[in-house]
Design a protein around this motif. Structure first.
Motif, PDB file in Angstrom:
ATOM      1  N   GLN A  39      40.231  36.629  41.037  1.00  0.00           N
ATOM      2  CA  GLN A  39      40.022  36.572  42.479  1.00  0.00           C
ATOM      3  C   GLN A  39      40.216  35.142  42.951  1.00  0.00           C
ATOM      4  O   GLN A  39      39.492  34.230  42.531  1.00  0.00           O
ATOM      5  N   LYS A  43      40.977  36.084  48.857  1.00  0.00           N
ATOM      6  CA  LYS A  43      41.759  37.242  48.450  1.00  0.00           C
ATOM      7  C   LYS A  43      40.868  38.256  47.747  1.00  0.00           C
ATOM      8  O   LYS A  43      39.777  37.933  47.287  1.00  0.00           O
ATOM      9  N   GLU A  44      41.371  39.476  47.662  1.00  0.00           N
ATOM     10  CA  GLU A  44      40.628  40.520  46.968  1.00  0.00           C
ATOM     11  C   GLU A  44      40.783  40.338  45.448  1.00  0.00           C
ATOM     12  O   GLU A  44      41.733  39.731  44.967  1.00  0.00           O
ATOM     13  N   ARG A  45      39.823  40.910  44.751  1.00  0.00           N
ATOM     14  CA  ARG A  45      39.889  40.882  43.295  1.00  0.00           C
ATOM     15  C   ARG A  45      41.060  41.759  42.850  1.00  0.00           C
ATOM     16  O   ARG A  45      41.203  42.907  43.312  1.00  0.00           O
ATOM     17  N   GLU A  46      41.896  41.215  41.950  1.00  0.00           N
ATOM     18  CA  GLU A  46      43.074  41.945  41.534  1.00  0.00           C
ATOM     19  C   GLU A  46      43.128  42.114  40.024  1.00  0.00           C
ATOM     20  O   GLU A  46      42.631  41.279  39.251  1.00  0.00           O
TER      21      GLU A  46
END
Length: 125
Positions: A39, A43-46
């Motif tokens: 992350q 931003k979103e956790r990817e």
């Protein structure tokens, strides 16, 4: 209760390597999946990579394929993420995660039951 503890993060120059470790306790993994997510700020956790503990099958995000390698050591109950050819855009907090009692590899963080505390990886240009 499963506990996951990451280590190995730090500052590295672009193009360099880094290896993350995730030590698990509270369970001997067998029919489970362990993964790595990251992350970046804002931003979103990817999803990054995952491994099926029973047979070592792996799966990678397109952004890291060919550069990162996920592996596990059954005896140590530990998973690893070897990161090579690092890029500034790889900068993020990296988390290990575990999904128990299922052999399907999921890429959504919502499918994982346990999480480590995270370790910072910073890649300088």
């Amino acid at each position: 209760q499963v506990q996951l503890v990451e280590s190995g993060g730090g500052l590295v120059q672009a193009g360099g390597p880094l290896r993350l470790s995730c030590a698990a306790s509270g369970r001997t993994f067998s029919n489970d999946v362990m993964g790595w997510f990251r992350q970046a700020p804002g931003k979103e956790r990817e999803f990054v990579a995952a491994i099926r503990w029973s047979d070592g099958r792996t799966y990678y995000a397109d952004s890291v394929k060919g550069r990162f390698t996920i592996s596990r050591d059954n005896a140590k109950n530990t998973e690893y993420l070897q990161m090579n050819s690092l890029k500034p855009e790889d900068t993020a907090v990296y988390y290990c995660a575990a999904r128990l009692s299922i052999s399907i590899i999921f890429t959504s963080p919502r499918q994982y039951d346990y999480w480590g505390q995270g370790t910072q990886v910073t890649v300088s240009s």
